[in-house]
Each structure stands twice: as C-alpha cells, then as structure tokens.
Design a protein around this motif. Sequence first.
Motif, short mmCIF file in Angstrom:
data_model
loop_
_atom_site.label_atom_id
_atom_site.label_comp_id
_atom_site.label_asym_id
_atom_site.label_seq_id
_atom_site.Cartn_x
_atom_site.Cartn_y
_atom_site.Cartn_z
N TRP A 192 0.85 -1.19 0.00
CA TRP A 192 0.00 0.00 0.00
C TRP A 192 0.87 1.23 0.00
CZ3 TRP A 192 -5.19 0.76 -0.47
CH2 TRP A 192 -5.66 2.08 -0.25
N PRO A 193 0.58 2.27 -0.79
CA PRO A 193 -0.47 2.33 -1.79
C PRO A 193 -0.13 1.47 -3.02
CG PRO A 193 0.86 4.31 -1.84
CD PRO A 193 1.36 3.50 -0.69
N ARG A 194 -1.14 1.27 -3.87
CA ARG A 194 -1.03 0.40 -5.03
C ARG A 194 0.38 0.43 -5.60
NH1 ARG A 194 -2.61 0.55 -10.80
NH2 ARG A 194 -3.58 -1.44 -11.31
N ASN A 195 0.99 -0.74 -5.61
CA ASN A 195 2.40 -0.83 -5.95
C ASN A 195 2.59 -1.62 -7.25
OD1 ASN A 195 5.12 -1.37 -6.07
ND2 ASN A 195 5.32 -1.76 -3.87
N PRO A 196 2.68 -0.91 -8.39
CA PRO A 196 2.75 -1.60 -9.68
C PRO A 196 4.00 -2.47 -9.82
CG PRO A 196 2.29 0.75 -9.97
CD PRO A 196 2.70 0.56 -8.55
N GLY A 197 5.01 -2.24 -8.96
CA GLY A 197 6.19 -3.10 -9.00
C GLY A 197 5.93 -4.46 -8.38
N LEU A 198 5.01 -4.48 -7.43
CA LEU A 198 4.70 -5.72 -6.72
C LEU A 198 3.61 -6.52 -7.42
CD1 LEU A 198 4.88 -7.51 -4.17
CD2 LEU A 198 3.26 -5.96 -3.07
N LEU A 199 2.65 -5.81 -8.04
CA LEU A 199 1.45 -6.48 -8.56
C LEU A 199 1.74 -7.63 -9.53
CD1 LEU A 199 -0.90 -3.40 -8.90
CD2 LEU A 199 -1.01 -5.24 -7.22
N PRO A 200 2.72 -7.50 -10.47
CA PRO A 200 2.95 -8.62 -11.37
C PRO A 200 3.51 -9.86 -10.68
CG PRO A 200 3.99 -6.61 -12.18
CD PRO A 200 3.56 -6.35 -10.79
N GLY A 239 -4.38 -12.28 -18.89
CA GLY A 239 -2.97 -12.48 -19.24
C GLY A 239 -2.38 -11.26 -19.90
N SER A 240 -3.14 -10.65 -20.81
CA SER A 240 -2.57 -9.53 -21.55
C SER A 240 -2.34 -8.32 -20.65
CB SER A 240 -3.47 -9.16 -22.74
OG SER A 240 -4.62 -8.52 -22.26
N LEU A 241 -3.09 -8.24 -19.54
CA LEU A 241 -2.84 -7.14 -18.60
C LEU A 241 -1.45 -7.28 -17.98
CD1 LEU A 241 -6.26 -6.92 -16.72
CD2 LEU A 241 -5.51 -5.66 -18.71
N TYR A 242 -0.93 -8.52 -17.99
CA TYR A 242 0.39 -8.78 -17.43
C TYR A 242 1.43 -9.00 -18.52
CZ TYR A 242 -2.05 -9.66 -13.00
OH TYR A 242 -2.81 -9.55 -11.87
N GLY A 243 1.02 -8.80 -19.78
CA GLY A 243 1.96 -9.01 -20.88
C GLY A 243 2.24 -10.47 -21.16
N VAL A 244 1.30 -11.35 -20.81
CA VAL A 244 1.49 -12.79 -21.06
C VAL A 244 1.01 -13.11 -22.48
CG1 VAL A 244 0.72 -15.08 -20.35
CG2 VAL A 244 1.18 -13.33 -18.63
N PRO A 245 1.79 -13.88 -23.25
CA PRO A 245 1.33 -14.23 -24.60
C PRO A 245 0.04 -15.06 -24.57
CG PRO A 245 3.35 -15.40 -24.03
CD PRO A 245 3.12 -14.39 -22.96
N ALA A 246 -0.77 -14.90 -25.62
CA ALA A 246 -2.09 -15.52 -25.66
C ALA A 246 -2.03 -17.05 -25.55
CB ALA A 246 -2.81 -15.11 -26.95
N GLY A 247 -0.95 -17.64 -26.05
CA GLY A 247 -0.83 -19.10 -26.06
C GLY A 247 -0.83 -19.71 -24.67
N LYS A 248 -0.46 -18.89 -23.66
CA LYS A 248 -0.37 -19.39 -22.29
C LYS A 248 -1.72 -19.83 -21.75
CE LYS A 248 1.88 -19.87 -18.31
NZ LYS A 248 2.07 -18.77 -17.37
N SER A 249 -2.79 -19.24 -22.28
CA SER A 249 -4.08 -19.51 -21.67
C SER A 249 -4.51 -20.96 -21.82
CB SER A 249 -5.14 -18.56 -22.25
OG SER A 249 -5.04 -18.51 -23.64
N ASP A 250 -4.14 -21.59 -22.93
CA ASP A 250 -4.52 -22.99 -23.10
C ASP A 250 -3.81 -23.89 -22.09
OD1 ASP A 250 -6.36 -22.44 -25.01
OD2 ASP A 250 -5.03 -22.85 -26.71
N ALA A 251 -2.54 -23.57 -21.82
CA ALA A 251 -1.80 -24.34 -20.83
C ALA A 251 -2.46 -24.19 -19.45
CB ALA A 251 -0.35 -23.88 -20.78
N MET A 252 -2.93 -22.97 -19.16
CA MET A 252 -3.56 -22.74 -17.86
C MET A 252 -4.88 -23.50 -17.75
SD MET A 252 -1.41 -20.94 -16.40
CE MET A 252 -2.37 -20.99 -14.90
N LEU A 253 -5.64 -23.52 -18.85
CA LEU A 253 -6.91 -24.25 -18.84
C LEU A 253 -6.66 -25.73 -18.55
CD1 LEU A 253 -8.77 -22.63 -21.84
CD2 LEU A 253 -9.44 -22.54 -19.45
N GLU A 254 -5.59 -26.24 -19.13
CA GLU A 254 -5.26 -27.64 -18.92
C GLU A 254 -4.87 -27.88 -17.46
OE1 GLU A 254 -2.31 -30.70 -21.16
OE2 GLU A 254 -2.91 -28.87 -22.23
N LEU A 255 -4.10 -26.95 -16.91
CA LEU A 255 -3.65 -27.08 -15.52
C LEU A 255 -4.82 -27.23 -14.57
CD1 LEU A 255 -1.30 -26.78 -13.35
CD2 LEU A 255 -1.92 -24.37 -13.29
N VAL A 256 -5.89 -26.47 -14.81
CA VAL A 256 -7.03 -26.55 -13.89
C VAL A 256 -8.13 -27.47 -14.42
CG1 VAL A 256 -6.58 -24.29 -12.89
CG2 VAL A 256 -8.09 -24.46 -14.87
#
Lengths: 357, 300
Positions: free
Chosen positions: B69-77, B102-119
């Motif tokens: 606190w206050p909102r810390n953009p260095g910590l959030l990612p 993901g894109s809010l964190y700069g993660v490539p779109a391809g990562k989402s399929d791996a995440m879906l599989e994980l859960v």
Amino acid sequence: MSAYQSFKSLSRAMYLGFRRDRSALFFTVLFPLMFLVIFGGIFSGQSTPKVEVLKIGQAPVLEQALAQGGDELGKVLTVTAASDRADALRQVAKGDVAGAVEQRGDRLVVHYSAADQVTAGTVRGLMNSIIQAANQAATGQPPAYTLAIQQVEDDSLKAIQFFTPGLLGWALASAAVFGASQTLVTWRTKGLLRRLQLSPAPIPTVFAARVAVSLAIALVQFALFVLVARLPMFGLQLEGAWWMAIPLLTAGVLAFLSIGMLVGAWAKTQETANAVTQLIVLPMAFLGGSFFPLDQAPGWMQTMSHIFPLRYLNEGMLNVMSRGLGPGSVLPQIGILLGVAVAGSLIAVRLFRWEAH
Amino acid sequence: MAQTIEVTGLRKRYGDVRAVDGVTFAVEEGEFFGILGPNGAGKTTALEIIEGLREADEGQVSVLGMSPWPRNPGLLPRIGVQLQSSSFFERLTAREQLRTFGSLYGVPAGKSDAMLELVGLDGKADVPVEKLSGGQAQRLSIACALVHDPEIVFLDEPTAALDPQARRNLWDVLREISTGGRTVVLTTHYMDEAEILCDRVAIMDAGRILRLGPPAVLVRGLDAPARISVASGVLTAEDARLLPGADETGDDGVSLTISTRDPSAVVAAMAAKDALDGVQIRGATLEDVFLEVTGREYRA
C-alpha cells in the motif's frame, strides 16, 4: 505489459461483452432503428397530398386541361371516371374522394363535402384555376402573367430529415448512458474493478477502453442510421457539412458517458442503474426533441429543453445534416456537450467507489 | 528460509468493529499457508490488506520486501489474487477471460490454453463463464490468478459453496500449483481443507490469531483423546469400560464409542476379544483445537 496492450485487451473484452448482449444490442441499435423505419414510413407521403376527383359523365374542359397541363397538374390531381352520379356523390359525402365534377354545357359543377374544409378548398381552388386557364386559352391570347411557386426549405421539411438526427441522438444517448452505468455497476458488484486494481494495468486504461468502445458503437449507430435513412424509400438528403456530425457526436458520447458514470458510481445494483438510466434517457429524448421538432413544441417545453444535453446534440446534428448550416454552426453545441462531459466526470470521480459495500 | 510475507501488529477497524485486531505472522517462501476461521473472523480483511486492496489502520506489511500500500505496480505482477467473488468479464469464454487477464500482465495468448489444462478446463475453453458450474468457475478464477506465473498466490475461500466432489477436485489443483516453490496463502473456513493442504495454519477468530503452526502440531499439542467406535452390540458398554486404557464410553444405539488417550492398548484388547467389527478410530482435529482455544463450537 504496456498501457496500450491493457487498453487493447480491455476494449476487446468490453466490445465482445456488448456484442454478445442481445438485449443491449436490441435496445441501443435495433429499437431506435425500428422507430426510424416506422416514423419514416408513416410520415413519408405527407408532403405531397394528391387531390382525387371523380368525373361524372364527360367533362371536356377537365380532359383538355389535363392533356395540356401535363405533369404539373397530374402531380396534384387524379381524375377517375365515376360509374354513376349517385355513387359519386355518396363517395364525396363519405370523404373517400375530394370531390366530384360534371360538366353541364359551359358550366363545370363541383360537388364537395363541407365536412373537410381544407380538401374542399383545395378542390375548389384547383377547379377554379382550370376554368380560368380554359377561359384565358379561349381568348387566343398568351397569358399576361404567370405564376411560379417555390418552397423555402427545398426538401428539408421531409420527415426523414428530422427523424434521422433526432432518433439517432436518442440511440446515441441511451447506448452511452447504459454502457457506462452498466459497466461500472456490474464490474463493481462482481469485484472485477478490484481484480483490475490488483493487476498492473494502469487504471486510466479501464476508462479509456470504455470511452473507445462507446465511440466505436456510436460511429456504427451513425453509419447504420444514415444508411437506412438514405434507402430510396426514405430518401434522406445529407447536407454539405454533415461530416461535422462526427465531432459533434463524439462530444455527445463523452457527455452521455459521464452521465452514465455518474449513475454507475451512485447506483448500488444493476437494477437501480437500469431504472435510473431509463428515467434519465426517455424524458430527455422526449423533451430534447428526438421524437418531435422542438420548433412546434409549446414555449415552456422549448425553454425546458435547454437543460437536456441531448437537445444540443439533436439540434447540432439537425443543423449540419439536414438544414445545411455550415461546419462552424455546431461549435456552440460541441462546447456545451464537452462542458457537460467535464462536469459529469468530475462529479462521477467524487462518487466513485471500487467495491460494492 | 526467506520470509516472503511479513505482517506485524496489523489492525483494521470498521466503526466499532475490530475486523483485524493485532495480527502478526510471517509466511516463508514456498509455503502453503492457511488462515482458518469462521465467517467474520477477519480473514478476508487481513488478506486484502496484505494484497494491497486496503490500507491498515496500524501495523506493517511487507510482501517480497515491498509495501503493498499504496497500489504498488512493481509488486502487482509478482502476486496473483483470486477474490471471493468470481470476478469475470461478462459474456466472455473461459479462454477469452484468461487471455484478457494475461494480456494485462503481458502474457502471450498461447499461455491460456496451458492454464486451462492445468485446472482441468481444457474441454471448456469456448464456454462462456456464465455457463460454467460453481467448481469450474472457481478453477477458472484460480487459473486467472496464476496466468502470469506469480511468486505468491492469494486464494480467498476458493472452495466456499462447492459440493464435496468439486472441493476435492479443487484440492488437487491447489496441490499442483503449490509445487515448484510457489507460495500459496489460502483462507478457508473448512477445517479438513486446512489440515490436508496447509503446511502451516493460523487459526483466527474475532480479528486475532489464536494459534499458529503446522496442523499436526496444533492437534498434537491439544492432547485430546482419540475416539474408537465399533458397531453397537459388538461389545457391551460395561465390557468396554473395563478395557485397559478406556476413559469414557457411550452407546447411541448405532455405535459404541470409547474415548482414550492410549488407543493402541484399547484396540489390542478389542482385537483379543474379536470385537473390531466396523471399527473407526478418530483422532482430534483442528476442530477440537478451535473448540479448545475459543471455548466454543466451530460454526463456519
């Protein structure tokens, strides 16, 4: 994680959310378009009333006039032969036709109904001018005076010229107010605002995305309205500076977004936001001149209309799209709408809450 | 080991209510840490202060050496958060949700399929979130918290309102995400969940931490009796009371229950009498710890 990247993906998410929301699509795009089609259809024939007259037996004076008068007379007068006299008079009495005519020697007798004074007057005037012309022709001299008539507004009194900007203004206002208030309330009650607060996305991108999506929706509404209104059956004529409607509607969308933000910041539930939005948009559309021309409204209503931002959007669009006023004519309206946008946003920021409780 | 999270003397009050009333603890790197307590204990408030959503009235919080606190953009990612409500974008599919977050964190779109599989949601990629079941929505919500591969994950009651089957499915996911050195902080009001998943548990009630430690240590420290039960009629209550090591016995007509501090002696004696039909041995649980420290029944 650039701000631009966040802006792009948030805009995309909002756009998809809107496109897949059937009721939002219906109420902000289709519903106003339906009004345009209905109003445009109802009032389209109004400007050229045609006089229908029944002819009893032979009427050489009339036939000659029609043959010589050509197109001009044919535009305003239709003559049909009646089967018998009694039937023709009955039709006049019922108001099915404007009048019935029979020629007795040198006299042209016009039967009319006193029930409709306007029509009766038209028929009498028309028949009178035919007789005058015939008399004049009988002298063998060319006419000493001729008459040329011209309407001041050219074609601009046609209903579609008024309804297109008016109903478009209503559509723009409801889409922007709904869009902003619903996004804000839904995202807050679902915790999405807080979730975004916990992402590194700069907070202004959330608002920038909402503005961008609303502007895009507004441009689509504008294009659809103009395309439909320009179909031959409606025949909208765009005047020279019509493109000034685009900066004008941008200012309008900003003003209505700020009003939506205000509602969204204040309202606790989606239902409340919905109801309040309706309570704002509908009266504003009525009294702001979306459904009927304010010039014809009573004085108090015209005065009152000045408190509604939609009035300025409607007026400005009517001026540049239909009345043919110059591009500079909408600057006052743009200024007022931007002022509303700034004031609304400032209040909305003060009322803004991140979470539901 | 490094302290990933350090909380000292945390206080937060809402009007007259002391939601968090002097909380101090530390979470180590790679630990699965649970905050356990009934509704209204102050778990969520404490968690939200640590995540940086709220400002504490008093006390210090350090997450990965930074102040949230206050909102810390260095910590959030570097942290991932799953909030109590399923915070999704309306009318987007599971895959689109992940891509957007993901894109809010700069993660490539391809990562989402791996995440879906994980859960375990790879079959639901194109289903709008509104059509997911409660358990599926929670798993997607966790995937959204993990999409940027954070060092610390905060999960606020991820299994609340799930049916037992869905809860067990989610436990597997939670175990999976805690592997590989990631720190997980979880709040829950389920005793069994905390006992099974967490390396250490803080038991919280009325804004305070009452006990802190590994679940087994907390339970053992209680010195509570074990309860052995067999089907009624296998052994009479009289006989049971005479068994070596038996403290108390009771028979409710369905089961005969013997409470003892020496379960092995009792079981051996019962075996000798061939009286182990339908035997069940239950040790003390965190529930007993809670009862002991608060003096009241646990009501979630």
